[in-house]
Scaffold this motif. Structure first.
Motif, PDB file in Angstrom:
ATOM      1  N   ALA A  33       0.777  -1.229   0.000  1.00  0.00           N
ATOM      2  CA  ALA A  33       0.000   0.000   0.000  1.00  0.00           C
ATOM      3  C   ALA A  33       0.812   1.284   0.000  1.00  0.00           C
ATOM      4  O   ALA A  33       0.227   2.373  -0.052  1.00  0.00           O
ATOM      5  N   VAL A 204      -1.585   4.109   6.005  1.00  0.00           N
ATOM      6  CA  VAL A 204      -0.614   3.074   5.618  1.00  0.00           C
ATOM      7  C   VAL A 204       0.585   3.181   6.541  1.00  0.00           C
ATOM      8  O   VAL A 204       1.191   4.251   6.667  1.00  0.00           O
ATOM      9  N   THR A 228      -8.860   2.003   9.466  1.00  0.00           N
ATOM     10  CA  THR A 228      -8.279   0.970   8.610  1.00  0.00           C
ATOM     11  C   THR A 228      -6.789   1.241   8.448  1.00  0.00           C
ATOM     12  O   THR A 228      -6.380   2.366   8.148  1.00  0.00           O
ATOM     13  N   ALA A 230      -3.255  -0.266   6.535  1.00  0.00           N
ATOM     14  CA  ALA A 230      -2.627  -1.165   5.571  1.00  0.00           C
ATOM     15  C   ALA A 230      -1.117  -1.132   5.752  1.00  0.00           C
ATOM     16  O   ALA A 230      -0.570  -0.266   6.443  1.00  0.00           O
ATOM     17  N   MET A 264      -3.920  -6.404   7.053  1.00  0.00           N
ATOM     18  CA  MET A 264      -3.241  -5.169   6.662  1.00  0.00           C
ATOM     19  C   MET A 264      -2.510  -5.331   5.335  1.00  0.00           C
ATOM     20  O   MET A 264      -2.387  -4.362   4.563  1.00  0.00           O
ATOM     21  N   THR A 266      -3.396  -7.357   2.852  1.00  0.00           N
ATOM     22  CA  THR A 266      -4.270  -7.805   1.765  1.00  0.00           C
ATOM     23  C   THR A 266      -5.525  -6.943   1.662  1.00  0.00           C
ATOM     24  O   THR A 266      -5.606  -6.027   0.876  1.00  0.00           O
ATOM     25  N   ARG A 267      -6.484  -7.232   2.512  1.00  0.00           N
ATOM     26  CA  ARG A 267      -7.802  -6.590   2.443  1.00  0.00           C
ATOM     27  C   ARG A 267      -7.740  -5.076   2.613  1.00  0.00           C
ATOM     28  O   ARG A 267      -8.382  -4.336   1.864  1.00  0.00           O
ATOM     29  N   ALA A 268      -6.962  -4.583   3.575  1.00  0.00           N
ATOM     30  CA  ALA A 268      -6.955  -3.150   3.874  1.00  0.00           C
ATOM     31  C   ALA A 268      -6.437  -2.333   2.692  1.00  0.00           C
ATOM     32  O   ALA A 268      -7.019  -1.309   2.330  1.00  0.00           O
ATOM     33  N   GLY A 269      -5.341  -2.775   2.084  1.00  0.00           N
ATOM     34  CA  GLY A 269      -4.803  -2.045   0.939  1.00  0.00           C
ATOM     35  C   GLY A 269      -5.750  -2.034  -0.237  1.00  0.00           C
ATOM     36  O   GLY A 269      -5.885  -1.032  -0.939  1.00  0.00           O
ATOM     37  N   GLY A 278      -8.339  -8.770  -2.453  1.00  0.00           N
ATOM     38  CA  GLY A 278      -7.868  -8.654  -1.084  1.00  0.00           C
ATOM     39  C   GLY A 278      -8.566  -9.616  -0.148  1.00  0.00           C
ATOM     40  O   GLY A 278      -8.171  -9.785   1.005  1.00  0.00           O
TER      41      GLY A 278
END
Length: 322
Positions: A33, A204, A228, A230, A264, A266-269, A278
């Motif tokens: 990210a 991030v 959130t 990342a 952090m 995968t999904r968050a970015g 993600g």
């Protein structure tokens, strides 16, 4: 869960529990990210340097080296780094690209031969948004970015900004710009985090880069409790863009669980860049990482998520599905 992932025409169609003899581990491909991939022309050039000496424009080692590099040299170096990202399971990277429109176009040209995707936060002139995916500001103490923030809003593209890296003096000014993304937040305090939560701004974190530049450790537990978060590997000059190494360091150095760290990475970015992956579930793009769960490194694990986050590496990758 043991079972299988059904993929058709680049999309996850089903995730099914079933008996299987396979020892493969399937997870979402990583989203890096925050990167500065142009720094691929200057790997390890900042060893022993301070933040200002290493990366602050215009006189830092990084910016001198970027100015010296030919366009051909830059593109070749970027492509090799993107190939390394694919080898280590990354599907997309969110890059702060220097040198305005020219810099953004150089990254587009470099990326057009590689399966790993680029998401470009352009720099300098607001017109960079004609070719970039968003605008990436260096920091609120460096310049007034009101014009750039408004240009991003009018273009319907995200505005991101570094904040709280050397100290906390640029955090409130950055939040005053109503950003879509903050990077670093090493020196975030309670008052900053209250605003982050109120404004719903994702962050991030780049733990290894912060370590190398000796700027401190982000309050990662507090960040996660407010918004959130990342993971990014930051400057290629400082660290190889391996999400495996970023996850392993983060899991060991901070008060976070392996499951949180994997999210952090995968999904968050993916959420930050509004990407349809993600997560491995039906309807998502099939950006997947397949690990050999019976490799010499991973065989015998008891907690699969902890093994992926704390132990897995490039040698365990069987395939990156992009």
């Amino acid at each position: 869960m043991r079972g299988r992932v059904v993929v058709e025409e680049g999309e996850v169609q089903a995730v099914e529990a079933c008996s299987t003899d396979s020892t493969d581990i399937v997870l979402p491909a990583f989203v890096n990210a925050h990167t500065h991939i142009g720094d691929s022309v200057a790997k390890e050039a900042a060893v022993g340097l301070s933040l200002e000496e290493a990366v602050v424009p215009p006189t830092s080692r990084k910016h001198r080296r970027l100015r010296e590099a030919s366009r051909e040299e830059l593109i070749t170096a970027i492509r090799r780094t993107m190939a390394f990202m694919q080898e280590t399971g990354t599907a997309v990277f969110l890059d702060f690209r220097e040198f305005g429109t020219e810099g953004a176009l150089a990254l587009r040209d470099a990326a057009n031969t590689e399966p790993v995707e680029e998401f470009i936060f352009g720099s300098d002139e607001p017109d960079v948004l004609d070719v970039a995916d968003g605008y990436g500001a260096s920091g609120a103490n460096d310049s007034s970015f009101g014009e750039h923030r408004e240009a991003a809003r009018e273009a319907g593209k995200p505005f991101a900004i570094h904040a709280g890296e050397p100290d906390d003096t640029d955090i409130h000014p950055a939040l005053d710009l109503d950003p879509d993304l903050l990077v670093h937040m090493v020196h975030a305090g309670a008052d900053h985090l209250s605003r982050v939560a109120e404004q719903d701004v994702p962050i991030v974190a780049c733990p290894r880069a912060n370590l190398v530049l000796d700027v401190g450790k982000a309050p990662l537990r507090d960040l996660l409790d407010h918004t959130t978060v990342a993971l990014g590997t930051d400057n290629v000059m400082l660290n190889e863009p391996s999400m495996f190494r970023e996850m392993a360091y983060t899991a060991r150095a901070f008060d976070v669980t392996p499951r949180e760290v994997l999210g952090m990475a995968t999904r968050a970015g993916a959420e930050i860049a509004d990407l349809n992956y993600g997560v491995v579930e039906p309807g998502r793009a099939a950006k997947l990482l397949v690990l050999d769960g019976d490799s010499n490194n991973l065989a015998g694990y008891e907690d699969v998520i902890a093994a992926v986050v704390r132990r897995a590496g490039a040698a365990d990758v069987k395939r990156t599905v992009l």
